[in-house]
Enzyme design. Structure first.
Site, PDB file in Angstrom:
ATOM      1  CE1 TYR A 112      50.826 166.314  13.977  1.00  0.00           C
ATOM      2  CE2 TYR A 112      52.115 168.259  13.972  1.00  0.00           C
ATOM      3  CZ  TYR A 112      51.543 167.248  14.757  1.00  0.00           C
ATOM      4  OH  TYR A 112      51.398 167.025  16.042  1.00  0.00           O
ATOM      5  CB  SER A 113      49.286 168.313   5.967  1.00  0.00           C
ATOM      6  OG  SER A 113      48.315 168.533   6.847  1.00  0.00           O
TER       7      SER A 113
END
Length: 326
Positions: free
Chosen positions: A61-62
Site C-alpha cells: 500500500y502506497s
C-alpha cells in the site's frame, strides 16, 4: 464495540476493522486518492476511541508508506498490547527478480521490512495478499511457520484465492505440522456474492475467521449508481470488478437506497448490516476517508435487517464472473 474471536483462535477482535489502504503518500504506489499522514491520523485516533482494535494494511500500500503512517499513529495513540496490527505480503516492492511473491526469500525479507516500517517487533496477523502461482505452497507455508516461530507474527492469514487453493494450503499445513491459516480476507458484498458458493462454507467448516474487504463495493453501495467519486474515477482495479454486471448491480443499489430511506439511515449502514449478518462473517474491513464513514460502520453493527429486507436486497443478484484475485 462488540468483540469476537478470530476463527478458532483466542484472539479478540472488534466487529469492524479499519482498512488502511486509504492512508499513504499519494505519489507513491498506485493509489493517487490516498490521504496524507496529517489527514490520516484523526481516522486512526477516532477508530481507537470507538473501540476498533484491528488495523489492516499491507506492504504494497502506497509503497510501504501506509505501514509507516499506521505504525507511527498507533505508537502515539495506543499501547502496543491494546491493538491488533495486520499486514500482508505478496505485492511487488521493487523491480527485478525477487521483488514480489511468496518465496521464502520474499517472505523473510518483507516481514522484516514491514516490522521496520510499522515500528514494532511483531505483527498480530501476517497475511498472504494473493496466491503465488510461481512458488510451491510448501515453501510459502514453511516460511510463514518460521516467521511465527521466530516471534515476528502471532497468527497467519490468507486473502482472495480459489476455495480449492485455500483447502490445499490448510491440508499441507496440517500434514507437516506447520502453522495454520486462521483467517480469510476475501471479497464479499451485496454486489459480489460468489464467495458464498465455496469459500464461505469452507471457512465455516474449518473454523476460519472471515474478514471481507470492500464490503461497500468501493463505495458503489453508498451512492446513486451514476454518481462518481474522486476514487472511483481513478481506481482502475475497482472499475474492473463491476464492468460486466451493471444492470443487475444498479437494481441492488436502488434497493439499498430504498431500505435506507425507509429506515432513515445512511445507505452504508444497510449494506454493512447485510455483510455483518451473513453467516460465517467475523468482521468487515472498512476504509474511511471521512469521519462519517467510521460512524456509519460502527452504527451498522447494531442494525439488524428483517428477513424481508434481506430477501429484497438479494433478489436482483445474478451470477458474476470470479474477480478480485489479481
Amino acid at each position: 464495540m462488540d468483540y469476537v474471536k478470530l476463527g478458532r483462535t483466542g484472539l479478540d477482535v472488534s466487529g469492524i476493522w479499519l482498512g488502511c489502504m486509504s492512508y499513504g503518500v499519494s505519489d507513491r504506489g498506485s493509489h493517487a486518492w490516498t490521504l496524507s499522514e496529517e489527514q490520516s491520523r484523526p481516522f486512526i485516533r477516532h477508530a481507537l476511541e470507538a473501540g476498533i482494535n484491528v488495523f489492516d494494511t499491507a506492504n504494497v500500500y502506497s509503497d510501504g508508506t501506509s505501514e509507516e503512517i499506521v505504525g507511527r499513529a498507533l505508537k502515539d495513540f495506543a499501547r502496543r498490547e491494546e491493538v491488533v496490527i495486520a499486514t500482508k505480503v505478496h505485492g511487488r516492492m521493487h523491480q527485478g527478480p525477487n521483488g514480489a511473491g511468496l518465496s521464502r526469500r520474499a517472505i523473510m525479507q518483507e516481514i522484516d521490512a514491514s516490522l521496520r516500517r510499522l515500528g514494532t517487533d511483531y505483527v498480530d496477523l501476517y497475511q498472504i495478499h494473493r496466491w503465488d502461482y510461481d512458488t510451491p505452497i510448501e515453501e510459502t507455508l514453511e516460511a510463514l511457520h518460521d516467521v511465527v516461530k521466530a516471534g515476528k507474527a502471532r497468527y497467519i492469514g490468507a486473502s482472495s484465492m480459489f476455495a480449492w487453493q485455500f483447502a490445499q494450503a490448510l491440508a499441507v499445513a496440517e500434514r507437516h505440522g506447520w502453522t495454520r491459516f486462521v483467517s480469510m480476507q476475501n471479497y464479499v458484498n451485496l454486489l459480489y456474492r460468489e464467495e458464498e458458493r465455496e469459500m464461505l462454507p469452507l471457512c465455516r467448516a474449518e473454523g476460519i475467521g472471515v474478514v471481507p474487504w470492500s464490503p461497500l463495493a468501493r463505495g458503489r453501495l453508498t451512492r446513486n449508481w451514476d454518481e462518481a467519486s474522486a476514487r472511483s474515477e481513478t481506481d482502475e482495479f475497482g472499475k474492473s470488478l463491476y464492468k460486466n454486471t451493471g444492470d443487475a448491480d444498479r437494481k441492488i443499489v436502488d434497493v439499498v437506497a430504498a431500505i435506507a430511506a425507509a429506515r432513515g439511515v445512511p445507505r452504508a449502514q444497510v449494506a454493512l448490516a447485510w455483510v455483518l449478518n451473513k453467516p460465517g462473517i467475523t468482521a468487515p474491513i472498512i476504509g474511511a476517508t471521512k469521519l462519517a464513514h467510521l460512524a456509519d460502520a460502527i452504527a451498522a453493527t447494531k442494525l439488524t435487517l428483517t428477513d424481508d429486507e434481506v430477501a429484497r436486497l438479494e433478489a436482483p443478484y445474478v451470477p458474476h464472473a470470479v474477480v478480485g484475485f489479481s
